[in-house]
Design an enzyme around this catalytic site. Structure first.
Site, PDB file in Angstrom:
ATOM      1  N   ASP A   1       0.813  -1.223   0.000  1.00 37.00           N
ATOM      2  CA  ASP A   1       0.000   0.000   0.000  1.00 37.00           C
ATOM      3  C   ASP A   1       0.842   1.267   0.000  1.00 37.00           C
ATOM      4  O   ASP A   1       0.322   2.355  -0.197  1.00 37.00           O
ATOM      5  CB  ASP A   1      -0.856   0.026   1.280  1.00 37.00           C
ATOM      6  CG  ASP A   1      -2.196  -0.625   1.067  1.00 37.00           C
ATOM      7  OD1 ASP A   1      -2.664  -0.660  -0.077  1.00 37.00           O
ATOM      8  OD2 ASP A   1      -2.774  -1.093   2.069  1.00 37.00           O
TER       9      ASP A   1
HETATM   10  C1  BGC Z   1       0.272   1.284   6.191  1.00 43.70           C
HETATM   11  C2  BGC Z   1      -0.061   0.059   5.382  1.00 43.70           C
HETATM   12  C3  BGC Z   1      -1.541  -0.083   5.267  1.00 43.70           C
HETATM   13  C4  BGC Z   1      -2.181   1.207   4.788  1.00 43.70           C
HETATM   14  C5  BGC Z   1      -3.674   1.064   4.789  1.00 43.70           C
HETATM   15  C6  BGC Z   1      -0.436   2.490   5.658  1.00 43.70           C
HETATM   16  O1  BGC Z   1      -0.192   3.591   6.486  1.00 43.70           O
HETATM   17  O2  BGC Z   1       1.658   1.472   6.205  1.00 43.70           O
HETATM   18  O3  BGC Z   1       0.499  -1.093   5.999  1.00 43.70           O
HETATM   19  O4  BGC Z   1      -1.843  -1.108   4.381  1.00 43.70           O
HETATM   20  O5  BGC Z   1      -1.802   2.281   5.596  1.00 43.70           O
HETATM   21  O6  BGC Z   1      -4.361   2.128   4.378  1.00 43.70           O
HETATM   22  C1  NOJ Z   2      -1.728  -3.746   5.448  1.00 46.09           C
HETATM   23  C2  NOJ Z   2      -2.910  -3.780   4.551  1.00 46.09           C
HETATM   24  O1  NOJ Z   2      -4.035  -4.224   5.268  1.00 46.09           O
HETATM   25  C3  NOJ Z   2      -2.680  -4.670   3.356  1.00 46.09           C
HETATM   26  O2  NOJ Z   2      -3.761  -4.576   2.477  1.00 46.09           O
HETATM   27  C4  NOJ Z   2      -1.393  -4.330   2.667  1.00 46.09           C
HETATM   28  O3  NOJ Z   2      -1.196  -5.277   1.647  1.00 46.09           O
HETATM   29  C5  NOJ Z   2      -0.230  -4.331   3.622  1.00 46.09           C
HETATM   30  N1  NOJ Z   2      -0.511  -3.476   4.732  1.00 46.09           N
HETATM   31  C6  NOJ Z   2       1.079  -3.892   2.965  1.00 46.09           C
HETATM   32  O4  NOJ Z   2       1.087  -2.534   2.688  1.00 46.09           O
END
Ligand code: BGC
Ligand code: NOJ
Length: 827
Positions: A490
């Site tokens: 993400d």
């Molecule tokens: C995090 C990710 C997460 C995303 C969700 C980010 O701030 O680092 O792990 O998947 O937010 O919106």
């Molecule tokens: C947490 C999110 O829930 C997931 O969708 C994502 O793939 C991972 N973070 C990595 O960014």
């Protein structure tokens, strides 16, 4: 240091001191009513949606931590001694303390000055309530006079509004109180019931009370915390009736216990709904019928015990679907008990409510929920089936998808929107796992809306085709998939270019370059694509299968031509067409995701690149606590990369040990037959192996965390975000299907272990498509992979040697309700 121990026979983790390095929690509830419950009785509960239907208030990020819960205060009215037997919120000195977190229930037992206390808390299987059964025992040799005060603080349903809209909310709180001289006593929280809600909460106890409080200030005192409630210290409830401000529920019971005597109470915290035309029993008096029925049902301690027995049977049966026996007890307890339990929790919660997710922000994720299915589908396949249909209904006609949907409405979440270009492929992954588990091809014929619009409905198969085609139709200059807002990571926001503080990296796309490409999406396509081909073939869609095979070949070619960096797989191309995850980069030279997934997809196995890639992962990314996401960590913010470079080095996606993708490497290692290394990568992030290192790790030793701080961080080894993480599903897949190697495939159950050479063998029982498979693997030969012989019910069975996809042996579908003995000898 350890703060407890595993009791595997009871399927419990036993916490032996209350001051754990972080609140160690459990989840109560299996289907639609849920509670979060910490080892000191903190937490909250909700019905179906943690944002919209929250029963009790919880203060995230508060001081002290873990503020709010279902508390019991005790007062010895002879000595005036006041304490909380769950330790918090008073941090009471206790003569003994123990908290047992089990499957869907928790027990806290403690004692002080000869008064024993035990509390068991759970959500019964078919009701929308929490039960808290408490027992007080006088272990001294004198009579004791004890005042009991229960305490919950009601949330005004919408948790977000509850924490922000004080100008209104301080005037809307309403309760009703029923404390008859006989029978149960109940406090009803009915805020907003007078207008558009037809539901209320009830907090009852199966006994008459000597007083009550429903107004927070009256009970606590305005300037007091939960640790010094005025009413309790005075030894007298105020009988306050909430009117606006902050409604609470507190029962006051005076109890005399002779020496040796015990007394049990059943408290019920429930959610009740009435049909629109039956909301009232009199002017301003809510219709209490459903609440009375609920309290009546749990009006005896035997009834509560029966409900707990039912819950235990339910879990015994579920966990009976996959069991493991092995010399390595840590692996056996994680794979056999806790990992599966966590998979149920992630399936239920997605990423909404934990001690790190506030229950307000995030709904069910398209990608997350599809992956969660992988670790859950063997437990309750019917629920996985309906989840798949819900998820698919939020897909757009072009195959892209709403990134999230709301659990109550099941509609796509507009605030987040779409554009995460890996999303569509996870649907194929989830459906393939479901079909391999169940053999239910019928699901493909289900009519499912697009964008929740019935008039656009088409079969689930067409949804899969649109998913597949979306990737085929959205490629960039190198023939690799366009990344869109981000892929699985993400934080790789290659079209975001954000300069504005606070702007969301995920939902802001300042331009769509049409250039930024993801090698990871290409690898996911190459991994799930063959399942799509199989599904087409098995449903007589030969032409589609041929087209799909060709598309996969082209994708693999693109990875071979443009996705290989010399010693590992590249990660992506940015909006300028520059490489990410390349030796040419200053930071972020190598990433874990594309390496794990490419090898999982079988790319480079034959020409040695796969081994080289995994060796590079080991060389550059491995640490004693797991594999970090990338190296070197980004030292500065890169506007062209987005959130990944926003984190301080070593945290989260910027070189944290992002546990979710460690099992991808584990699985990849098994594809190369490297059982020793596969198991090493498995154990490094597995919490049970770090139980005695709890002061550093801090999170629960019985569940996976999303992230462990990487080697660049000062707190290297410290975990965060326990519970709601795709790590649960993927580690379960890695250990059960690839290391122990018991893997559902379209034609049966494939047995293909890849274990450490010093593992002498193991036994797995697997319930699969209506029969039980009792599988014993003998590795006295000390191998990492490879099967010498297999017998099924005493008869020798063929093994499949070589072939890119499978080694091992495929045991057929028996579907006869019987147990079948499979003996596998490695060699
Ligand atoms: C995090 C990710 C997460 C995303 C969700 C980010 O701030 O680092 O792990 O998947 O937010 O919106
Ligand atoms: C947490 C999110 O829930 C997931 O969708 C994502 O793939 C991972 N973070 C990595 O960014």
């Amino acid at each position: 240091m350890q703060y407890g121990y595993f009791d595997d026979d009871a399927r419990e983790y036993v916490i032996t001191r209350p001051d754990t390095p972080y609140p160690w929690i459990n989840y109560l509830g299996c289907e639609d009513f849920f509670g979060l419950f910490s080892n000191t009785s903190g937490g909250y509960c909700f019905y179906r949606d943690a944002r919209m239907l929250r029963l009790t208030r919880y203060r995230y990020n508060n001081v002290p931590t873990d503020s709010g819960g279902r508390y019991f205060y005790l007062r010895d009215s002879y000595t005036g001694d006041v304490w909380t037997p769950s330790w918090m919120p008073m941090k009471s000195q206790l003569d003994s303390y123990e908290c047992r977190h089990g499957m869907g229930y928790s027990r806290i037992s403690s004692s002080r000055n000869g008064l024993g206390f035990s509390q068991v808390s759970f959500v019964p299987l078919h009701d929308k309530c929490e039960i808290h059964k408490i027992t007080l025992t006088n272990d001294s040799n004198i009579d004791k006079y004890i005042d009991i005060f229960s305490f919950v603080e009601f949330c005004l349903w919408n948790a977000n509004d509850d924490m922000t809209n004080f100008q209104r909310n301080f005037s809307i709180g309403e309760v009703e109180i029923e404390c008859p001289p006989e029978g149960s006593s109940a406090i009803y929280h009915k805020t907003e019931y007078r207008e558009r809600r037809n539901h209320y909460a009830v907090w009852g106890v199966n006994a008459p009370v000597d007083g009550f409080d429903t107004d927070r200030q009256s009970f606590l005192g305005l300037y007091n915390g939960f640790d010094s409630p005025e009413a309790v210290f005075q030894g007298q409830a105020k009988d306050s009736v909430a009117s606006g401000w902050a409604p609470i529920g507190s029962h006051y019971i005076k109890l005399k216990l002779s020496a040796g005597e015990s007394k049990t109470y059943v408290f019920v915290l429930g959610y009740c709904e009435n049909p629109e035309d039956q909301k009232w029993e009199a002017q301003n008096k809510i219709n209490k019928k459903p609440a009375r029925a609920l309290l009546e049902k749990y009006s005896t301690s035997e009834a509560a015990d029966r409900a707990l027995d039912e819950l235990n049977d339910y879990w015994k049966n579920l966990l009976g679907k996959f069991t493991v026996e092995a010399d390595d007890e840590k692996m056996a307890r994680m794979a056999g008990i806790w990992n599966q339990y966590q998979c149920m929790v992630t399936f239920n919660m997605s990423r909404s409510a934990s001690y790190f997710e506030s229950g307000i922000g995030r709904g069910m994720g398209f990608r997350d929920s599809n992956q969660d299915l992988l670790g859950f589908v063997h437990l309750v396949p019917e629920r996985a089936r309906s989840r798949i249909l819900d998820i698919a209904a939020t897909q757009f006609p072009d195959g892209s998808a709403y990134h999230q949907y709301q659990p109550l409405t099941k509609r796509g979440n507009n605030e987040i929107g779409s554009g995460f270009n890996d999303d569509p492929l996870w649907l194929i992954c989830g459906v393939a796992a479901y079909i391999k588990e169940t053999g239910d091809y019928g699901i493909l014929n289900e009519k499912v809306p697009f964008n929740n619009d019935e008039s656009l409905a088409d079969t689930l198969f067409i949804h899969l085709k649109r998913s597949f085609d979306f990737t085929v139709n959205n490629k960039g200059p190198h023939g690799l998939p366009l990344i869109g807002r981000a892929d699985w990571n993400d934080c790789l926001n290659l079209n975001c270019f954000s300069k504005t503080p606070g702007e969301s990296f995920q939902t802001t796309a300042n331009f769509e370059s049409g250039v930024a490409e993801s090698v990871l999406i290409a690898a996911i396509f190459a991994f799930v694509g063959p399942d799509y081909v199989e599904i087409c073939k098995r449903t007589n869609r030969e032409d589609e299968a041929v087209y799909a095979e060709k598309s996969i070949m082209m994708m693999i070619e693109a990875i071979n031509n443009h996705g290989w960096d010399g010693n590992w797989f590249l990660r992506a191309y940015d909006a300028y067409g520059k490489k990410i995850g390349s030796n040419e980069c200053e930071d972020g030279k190598i990433y874990i995701e594309s390496n794990g997934f490419s090898v999982m997809a079988g790319i480079g196995i034959e020409d040695g690149r796969a081994a080289k890639a995994l060796d590079s992962v080991k060389e550059h990314l491995d640490t004693r606590y797991g594999i970090v996401l990338l190296q070197p960590a980004y030292k500065n913010y890169h506007i062209e990369l987005g959130e990944v470079s926003s984190y301080p080095p070593g945290y989260k996606e910027n070189a944290g040990i992002f546990c979710h993708n460690n099992p991808w490497v584990t699985i990849a290692e098994t594809r190369l037959g490297r059982g020793n290394r596969a198991f090493e990568t498995y154990t490094k992030i597995c919490p049970a192996y770090r139980e005695d290192d709890s002061d550093l790790r801090r999170m629960e030793p019985y569940v996976y965390a999303q992230m462990v701080a990487g080697k660049d961080a000062i707190r290297h080894g410290e975990a965060k975000n326990s519970w709601l993480t795709g790590t649960a599903a993927w580690t379960f897949v890695s250990i059960s299907q690839y290391i122990l190697g018991v893997r559902p495939v379209f034609d049966g159950l494939l047995i293909d272990p890849c274990i450490p050479s010093n593992m002498k063998g193991f036994t797995v029982t697997r319930h699969f498509r209506g029969a039980d498979y009792l599988i014993t693997v003998d590795n006295s030969a000390g191998k990492e992979k490879g099967i010498k012989s297999v017998t099924v019910d005493g008869n020798s069975h063929e093994t499949v040697h070589g072939g890119a996809a499978h080694g091992g042996a495929i045991i057929p579908v028996f579907g006869d309700g019987k147990e079948h003995k499979i003996i596998v000898v490695m060699g």
